[in-house]
Design a protein around this motif. Sequence first.
Motif, mmCIF file in Angstrom:
data_model
loop_
_atom_site.group_PDB
_atom_site.id
_atom_site.type_symbol
_atom_site.label_atom_id
_atom_site.label_comp_id
_atom_site.label_asym_id
_atom_site.label_seq_id
_atom_site.Cartn_x
_atom_site.Cartn_y
_atom_site.Cartn_z
ATOM 1 N N GLY A 134 -11.010 12.067 -3.267
ATOM 2 C CA GLY A 134 -12.055 12.468 -4.188
ATOM 3 C C GLY A 134 -13.395 12.584 -3.494
ATOM 4 N N SER A 135 -14.368 13.086 -4.198
ATOM 5 C CA SER A 135 -15.676 13.329 -3.581
ATOM 6 C C SER A 135 -16.347 12.047 -3.112
ATOM 7 N N ALA A 136 -16.124 10.954 -3.826
ATOM 8 C CA ALA A 136 -16.771 9.693 -3.460
ATOM 9 C C ALA A 136 -16.048 8.971 -2.340
ATOM 10 N N GLY A 137 -14.738 9.201 -2.227
ATOM 11 C CA GLY A 137 -13.975 8.518 -1.195
ATOM 12 C C GLY A 137 -13.805 7.039 -1.517
ATOM 13 N N MET A 138 -13.432 6.253 -0.512
ATOM 14 C CA MET A 138 -13.247 4.805 -0.666
ATOM 15 C C MET A 138 -13.899 4.099 0.497
ATOM 16 N N ASP A 139 -14.425 2.897 0.227
ATOM 17 C CA ASP A 139 -14.991 2.144 1.336
ATOM 18 C C ASP A 139 -13.872 1.541 2.184
ATOM 19 N N TRP A 140 -14.237 1.094 3.386
ATOM 20 C CA TRP A 140 -13.218 0.633 4.329
ATOM 21 C C TRP A 140 -12.492 -0.619 3.818
ATOM 22 N N GLU A 141 -13.212 -1.504 3.168
ATOM 23 C CA GLU A 141 -12.596 -2.747 2.690
ATOM 24 C C GLU A 141 -11.426 -2.446 1.757
ATOM 25 N N LYS A 142 -11.614 -1.497 0.847
ATOM 26 C CA LYS A 142 -10.539 -1.129 -0.075
ATOM 27 C C LYS A 142 -9.407 -0.437 0.668
ATOM 28 N N ARG A 143 -9.738 0.419 1.615
ATOM 29 C CA ARG A 143 -8.696 1.122 2.389
ATOM 30 C C ARG A 143 -7.819 0.127 3.140
ATOM 31 N N PHE A 144 -8.446 -0.842 3.779
ATOM 32 C CA PHE A 144 -7.685 -1.810 4.558
ATOM 33 C C PHE A 144 -6.827 -2.674 3.636
ATOM 34 N N LYS A 145 -7.369 -3.019 2.478
ATOM 35 C CA LYS A 145 -6.617 -3.804 1.497
ATOM 36 C C LYS A 145 -5.382 -3.041 1.042
ATOM 37 N N VAL A 146 -5.530 -1.744 0.829
ATOM 38 C CA VAL A 146 -4.395 -0.897 0.439
ATOM 39 C C VAL A 146 -3.359 -0.862 1.554
ATOM 40 N N ALA A 147 -3.794 -0.709 2.788
ATOM 41 C CA ALA A 147 -2.872 -0.646 3.923
ATOM 42 C C ALA A 147 -2.005 -1.896 3.989
ATOM 43 N N VAL A 148 -2.622 -3.050 3.882
ATOM 44 C CA VAL A 148 -1.873 -4.312 3.942
ATOM 45 C C VAL A 148 -0.953 -4.453 2.733
ATOM 46 N N GLY A 149 -1.444 -4.083 1.550
ATOM 47 C CA GLY A 149 -0.645 -4.207 0.340
ATOM 48 C C GLY A 149 0.605 -3.342 0.361
ATOM 49 N N VAL A 150 0.465 -2.090 0.780
ATOM 50 C CA VAL A 150 1.631 -1.200 0.853
ATOM 51 C C VAL A 150 2.614 -1.715 1.903
ATOM 52 N N ALA A 151 2.096 -2.209 3.026
ATOM 53 C CA ALA A 151 2.961 -2.756 4.074
ATOM 54 C C ALA A 151 3.768 -3.936 3.544
ATOM 55 N N GLU A 152 3.117 -4.818 2.802
ATOM 56 C CA GLU A 152 3.828 -5.970 2.247
ATOM 57 C C GLU A 152 4.840 -5.537 1.189
ATOM 58 N N GLY A 153 4.488 -4.511 0.397
ATOM 59 C CA GLY A 153 5.429 -4.003 -0.587
ATOM 60 C C GLY A 153 6.663 -3.400 0.055
ATOM 61 N N LEU A 154 6.484 -2.640 1.114
ATOM 62 C CA LEU A 154 7.622 -2.039 1.815
ATOM 63 C C LEU A 154 8.483 -3.094 2.503
ATOM 64 N N HIS A 155 7.835 -4.101 3.087
ATOM 65 C CA HIS A 155 8.603 -5.184 3.696
ATOM 66 C C HIS A 155 9.488 -5.857 2.650
ATOM 67 N N TYR A 156 8.944 -6.045 1.465
ATOM 68 C CA TYR A 156 9.734 -6.626 0.370
ATOM 69 C C TYR A 156 10.934 -5.741 0.040
ATOM 70 N N LEU A 157 10.698 -4.447 -0.139
ATOM 71 C CA LEU A 157 11.789 -3.534 -0.492
ATOM 72 C C LEU A 157 12.877 -3.515 0.569
ATOM 73 N N HIS A 158 12.470 -3.561 1.829
ATOM 74 C CA HIS A 158 13.428 -3.441 2.931
ATOM 75 C C HIS A 158 14.195 -4.730 3.210
ATOM 76 N N LYS A 159 13.530 -5.881 3.071
ATOM 77 C CA LYS A 159 14.135 -7.121 3.557
ATOM 78 C C LYS A 159 14.247 -8.241 2.524
ATOM 79 N N GLU A 160 13.376 -8.290 1.538
ATOM 80 C CA GLU A 160 13.334 -9.451 0.645
ATOM 81 C C GLU A 160 13.827 -9.161 -0.766
ATOM 82 N N CYS A 161 13.946 -7.903 -1.113
ATOM 83 C CA CYS A 161 14.451 -7.507 -2.422
ATOM 84 C C CYS A 161 15.949 -7.845 -2.516
ATOM 85 N N PRO A 162 16.465 -8.189 -3.708
ATOM 86 C CA PRO A 162 17.905 -8.452 -3.848
ATOM 87 C C PRO A 162 18.771 -7.310 -3.343
ATOM 88 N N ARG A 163 18.289 -6.103 -3.438
ATOM 89 C CA ARG A 163 18.973 -4.940 -2.863
ATOM 90 C C ARG A 163 18.090 -4.313 -1.793
#
Length: 435
Positions: free
Chosen positions: A210-239
Amino acid sequence: MALARNNAKEFMSDGDGSPRAILETPVSETESETDSSMDSGKEGYLMPWKSMVDVFKFKSVRKLTSIPLLSVSHDISRKGLTKKLARIRSAEDSIDIGDIPAKPSWRNFDYEELAAATKNFSAENLVGKGGHAEVYKGCLPDGQIIAVKRLMKNEKDAADRAGDFLTELGIIAHINHTNATHLVGFGVDGGLFFVLQLAAHGSLSSLLFGSAGMDWEKRFKVAVGVAEGLHYLHKECPRRIIHRDIKASNILLNENYEAEISDFGLAKWLPNKWANHVVFPIEGTFGYLAPEYFMHGIVDERTDVFAFGVLLLELITGRRAVDSDSRQSLVTWAKPLLDTNNVKDIADPRLGEAYDRTEMIRVMVTASMCVHHASSKRPFMNKVVQLLKGEEAIIDIKQNSIEPKSQLLEACDLEDYTCSSYLKDMSRHMQLIME
């Protein structure tokens, strides 16, 4: 143009402008698919599931096109393909519908309830639209704000649509993580609907581009959050779940700007005893497709790792995975800057100097590793999380990215396929589709 129409089974543009397609493979065999579904006899599921499950048990058989996708030398032999298709059938048939956990908290909404919540699915309540679904903002009588995902009718028949719906619902039933979408309920009256908690800040795509974009703090928080979510799906989820469509428009942001992975419509189970799936047809979004998946339908955790690497590049640069004007891949554009550790030129100009340089370096290193053309060189998500959090030692980007030419022959874990070959093939196919 006739060739383009034959080679592109489906091509559309998602809400974020990313080109998405279903790609057919150069074979003429048939594929029989059976996916997991819900157990209508379990507590928490209601009678409409009986007819849905009956439809779903029907095995749809699709003809695969005999027109080659790309003119490459890595043709799959008929004998080898037959074995792979047998493995696909075996894996899908091994999923017992009774294994899917019941969630009594899920509600079964009727059409009238959903229509009232969304003001009859009015255009003013439409918050997102892709090739397979529309998403509407709604409000329940108790004041709860929801997002209603309505699956759209397409060229698939009713049995296939029902199967896709039940498969996605079955996958979501296994997921319980902060960084994954939260389902309120579903609807099978008057259509097929997912009812989800509304993400307060919408999709990452809408904010980042979007025109306003995002500050770096939010971007980095998203990066870590998605990484943790994918790790869960790949290794910690029941399936063991492979998402297959990680991209900015499928990452939602809640009121605290925490990332939630959404849209499991392309997700696949991966049996623990298997190294990978071989999937047909190839579905996904251009710019995020891993080489081995794009060329040969090979799916495993590192398919998502590659897409996550592209997402990291989007967070760093503020650019889309594929530039809509030049049609250039973000990976192609960013690689020289990653190789030379050029933080200044790769960082989104809208950030200015307002970013943590150490975090930026960590994200650049991680992105460079994730988008490696050879899947065996990409890290698993547990290491990605450690890298982003600074728990894993950072290696120099140049050491990570620049390799002897002899090592380039490992791409896709297939002989004689290099990074440049992949990028050329991808570019050629995109030009063909977009003509």
